[in-house]
Enzyme design. Structure first.
Site, PDB file in Angstrom:
ATOM      1  N   CYS A 131      -7.668  -2.589   3.762  1.00 23.75           N
ATOM      2  CA  CYS A 131      -7.206  -1.196   3.716  1.00 23.75           C
ATOM      3  C   CYS A 131      -7.775  -0.443   2.533  1.00 23.75           C
ATOM      4  CB  CYS A 131      -5.686  -1.076   3.755  1.00 23.75           C
ATOM      5  SG  CYS A 131      -5.144   0.643   3.640  1.00 23.75           S
ATOM      6  N   HIS A 170       0.160  -3.504   6.358  1.00 26.89           N
ATOM      7  CA  HIS A 170      -0.977  -3.207   7.247  1.00 26.89           C
ATOM      8  C   HIS A 170      -2.278  -3.576   6.544  1.00 26.89           C
ATOM      9  CE1 HIS A 170      -0.463   0.140   4.581  1.00 26.89           C
ATOM     10  NE2 HIS A 170      -1.755   0.350   4.698  1.00 26.89           N
ATOM     11  N   SER A 194       0.679   3.706   1.918  1.00 25.31           N
ATOM     12  CA  SER A 194       1.076   4.120   3.268  1.00 25.31           C
ATOM     13  C   SER A 194       2.374   3.437   3.700  1.00 25.31           C
ATOM     14  CB  SER A 194      -0.041   3.830   4.272  1.00 25.31           C
ATOM     15  OG  SER A 194      -1.165   4.617   3.972  1.00 25.31           O
ATOM     16  N   CYS A 234       0.826  -1.213   0.000  1.00 25.65           N
ATOM     17  CA  CYS A 234       0.000   0.000   0.000  1.00 25.65           C
ATOM     18  C   CYS A 234       0.863   1.268   0.000  1.00 25.65           C
ATOM     19  CB  CYS A 234      -0.899  -0.027   1.230  1.00 25.65           C
ATOM     20  SG  CYS A 234      -1.914   1.451   1.458  1.00 25.65           S
ATOM     21  N   HIS A 251       5.049   5.513   2.179  1.00 23.25           N
ATOM     22  CA  HIS A 251       5.313   6.745   2.931  1.00 23.25           C
ATOM     23  C   HIS A 251       6.358   6.492   4.020  1.00 23.25           C
ATOM     24  CE1 HIS A 251       2.420   9.746   1.575  1.00 23.25           C
ATOM     25  NE2 HIS A 251       1.432   8.870   1.612  1.00 23.25           N
TER      26      HIS A 251
HETATM   27  N1  APR Z   1      -1.714  13.991 -10.504  1.00 23.34           N
HETATM   28  C1  APR Z   1      -2.501  12.904 -10.700  1.00 23.34           C
HETATM   29  N2  APR Z   1      -2.150  11.671 -10.275  1.00 23.34           N
HETATM   30  C2  APR Z   1      -0.970  11.533  -9.663  1.00 23.34           C
HETATM   31  C3  APR Z   1      -0.092  12.625  -9.431  1.00 23.34           C
HETATM   32  C4  APR Z   1      -0.508  13.906  -9.902  1.00 23.34           C
HETATM   33  N3  APR Z   1       0.248  14.979  -9.746  1.00 23.34           N
HETATM   34  N4  APR Z   1       0.994  12.164  -8.779  1.00 23.34           N
HETATM   35  C5  APR Z   1       0.792  10.843  -8.581  1.00 23.34           C
HETATM   36  N5  APR Z   1      -0.387  10.448  -9.114  1.00 23.34           N
HETATM   37  C6  APR Z   1      -1.007   9.129  -9.105  1.00 23.34           C
HETATM   38  C7  APR Z   1      -0.066   7.972  -9.397  1.00 23.34           C
HETATM   39  O1  APR Z   1       0.090   7.783 -10.799  1.00 23.34           O
HETATM   40  C8  APR Z   1      -0.797   6.792  -8.728  1.00 23.34           C
HETATM   41  O2  APR Z   1      -1.692   6.165  -9.630  1.00 23.34           O
HETATM   42  O3  APR Z   1      -1.470   8.873  -7.776  1.00 23.34           O
HETATM   43  C9  APR Z   1      -1.615   7.447  -7.605  1.00 23.34           C
HETATM   44  C10 APR Z   1      -1.160   7.067  -6.199  1.00 23.34           C
HETATM   45  O4  APR Z   1      -1.435   5.726  -6.008  1.00 23.34           O
HETATM   46  P1  APR Z   1      -0.508   4.678  -5.202  1.00 23.34           P
HETATM   47  O5  APR Z   1       0.906   5.110  -5.266  1.00 23.34           O
HETATM   48  O6  APR Z   1      -0.906   3.309  -5.672  1.00 23.34           O
HETATM   49  O7  APR Z   1      -0.960   4.868  -3.665  1.00 23.34           O
HETATM   50  P2  APR Z   1      -2.269   4.334  -2.897  1.00 23.34           P
HETATM   51  O8  APR Z   1      -1.947   3.060  -2.222  1.00 23.34           O
HETATM   52  O9  APR Z   1      -3.448   4.391  -3.789  1.00 23.34           O
HETATM   53  O10 APR Z   1      -2.388   5.439  -1.743  1.00 23.34           O
HETATM   54  C11 APR Z   1      -2.672   6.788  -2.054  1.00 23.34           C
HETATM   55  O11 APR Z   1      -3.802   7.215   0.009  1.00 23.34           O
HETATM   56  O12 APR Z   1      -4.098   6.105   2.021  1.00 23.34           O
HETATM   57  C12 APR Z   1      -3.345   7.025   1.320  1.00 23.34           C
HETATM   58  O13 APR Z   1      -1.183   6.825   2.352  1.00 23.34           O
HETATM   59  C13 APR Z   1      -1.912   6.623   1.163  1.00 23.34           C
HETATM   60  O14 APR Z   1      -1.251   8.815   0.629  1.00 23.34           O
HETATM   61  C14 APR Z   1      -1.491   7.536   0.075  1.00 23.34           C
HETATM   62  C15 APR Z   1      -2.721   7.621  -0.810  1.00 23.34           C
HETATM   63 ZN    ZN Z   2      -3.080   1.132   3.422  1.00 24.15          ZN
END
Ligand code: APR
Ligand code: ZN
Length: 369
Positions: free
Chosen positions: A171, A66, A47, A45, A50
């Site tokens: 999650c 998690h 998170s 995930c 991060h």
């Molecule tokens: N504009 C649009 N999309 C973007 C940008 C942007 N500037 N920067 C990144 N992205 C997209 C990425 O291409 C990706 O598809 O944001 C998405 C982020 O997804 P993941 O990295 O898979 O993360 P995810 O597990 O979905 O979590 C996203 O939610 O719970 C919180 O901590 C978690 O902050 C995190 C967020």
């Molecule tokens: Zn999560």
């Protein structure tokens, strides 16, 4: 019954490196009120990323993960909610069940949980390595063959739900569904924009589709993610750019009723109010780094009656929402398997994080033998 203490292979974060070590840890027998779980699957995930990238400070060393599901292998004294052999989904915010929030049905703002300290309710961890304490991330630590969690953090679900699907319910699916249903309360026919369609954003889209939102507009940099968004019910897909707000206004006839941010970036969070119509709701689902304040035009927000709300874990009540989500999956109404882009081994977890950093893959899920 599986004898404990036992050894488990686990993905351990040493607190500094952005990659994980696969090591063998010791897992103690579950104490009173705790449950030993043999993991079936763990999602990878945003998170977790991060933490690896230093955005959030945590105790270390930590077994990451998690978003997990597995089988109860042993129970501690006094455990009544689950039995050996039950299939469970793990919650990363186990409730204390005693504080005012918990007894009034709002366990998502429990004040007695020690989950964020990565500790069991009695302040211990069942995980260790050469006698040194190892912390399970958010009191879950699902990137391990075995973990020990509090009884209130292990929710029984039907064994018919495959572990890979069940792990995501723990999650990303709960977060996305809860943001839409519990926090935003989107109704059929209302319009919504989702900015960022990784695992969490795609889960929001799945939930918007379930409740009949229309149109559903997905925004992401990655064409691969936008294709997945269409597959899950997005009616429109857009790349972010200067004219994003104008394009959304045109599609929705004046701005969306709801805008969800699912990345955790300051600039995209700041852009949310500009995407919604008067009276609309902007929902912060993505979690930004620590100490990264956002700036909002409060006059515009107030004059147009817009609201900006935070949504953490979709205000999930695990004992209510996990079984509900499991049944929605079994009924064919929540195609969680479509979110799983890659099924991997524990040893491949660092590659999964690298792919995530490149914006690739909807969701990688570690599947245990
Ligand atoms: N504009 C649009 N999309 C973007 C940008 C942007 N500037 N920067 C990144 N992205 C997209 C990425 O291409 C990706 O598809 O944001 C998405 C982020 O997804 P993941 O990295 O898979 O993360 P995810 O597990 O979905 O979590 C996203 O939610 O719970 C919180 O901590 C978690 O902050 C995190 C967020
Ligand atoms: Zn999560």
């Amino acid at each position: 019954m599986i004898p404990a203490p036992l050894k488990a292979r686990a993905a351990v974060h040493n607190g500094e490196s952005s990659s994980l070590d696969i090591r063998t840890i010791d897992v103690a027998a579950p104490g009173p009120g705790s449950v030993l779980v043999r993991l079936g699957a763990s999602g990878v995930c945003g998170s977790d990323r991060h933490v690896l990238d230093g955005d959030w400070q945590l105790p270390s060393p930590t077994v990451m993960g998690h978003e997990g599901a597995g089988t109860v292998a042993a129970i501690g004294e006094g455990v009544v909610d689950v039995a050996v052999g039950d299939h469970v989904i793990l919650s990363w915010f186990y409730p204390c069940r005693r504080c005012t929030a918990c007894v009034s049905g709002r366990s998502y703002v429990c004040t007695g949980s020690r989950a964020e300290e990565c500790l069991l309710p009695d302040g211990t961890s069942a995980l260790s390595e050469n006698g040194t304490r190892v912390f399970p991330y958010l009191a879950v630590g699902s990137m391990s063959e075995y973990t020990v969690v509090p009884e209130s953090g292990a929710i029984k679900v039907p064994a018919a739900v495959p572990f890979d699907v069940a792990s995501l319910i723990g999650c990303s699916i709960a977060t996305g569904y809860g943001a839409v249903v519990n926090d935003a309360a989107v109704q059929a026919g209302q319009s919504a924009v989702v900015v960022g369609t990784g695992g969490v954003g795609l889960s929001i889209i799945m939930a918007l589709n379930l409740v009949g939102a229309n149109p559903i507009i997905a925004v992401d940099l990655s064409e691969e993610k936008l294709a997945a968004a269409r597959e899950l019910g997005a009616t429109h897909t857009l790349q972010p750019g200067n004219d994003l707000a104008a394009q959304i206004q045109e599609i929705t006839g004046g701005g969306a009723d709801f805008a969800f941010e699912a990345i955790g970036r300051v600039q995209t969070i700041e852009s949310l109010p500009g995407l919604i119509t008067g009276g609309g709701k902007a929902v912060i689902v993505g979690l930004p780094p620590q100490d990264a304040p956002v700036s909002i035009d409060a006059l515009e927000l107030a004059e147009s009656g817009k609201s900006l709300i935070g949504s953490n874990y979709g205000s999930t009540v695990p004992g209510r929402d996990f079984p509900r989500l499991a049944e929605l999956y079994l009924a064919g109404k929540l195609p969680v398997d479509k979110l799983i882009s890659d099924r991997i081994k524990l040893d491949e977890v660092n590659e999964a994080f690298d792919a995530m950093r490149r914006g690739e893959r909807a969701r990688s899920v570690i599947v245990f033998d």
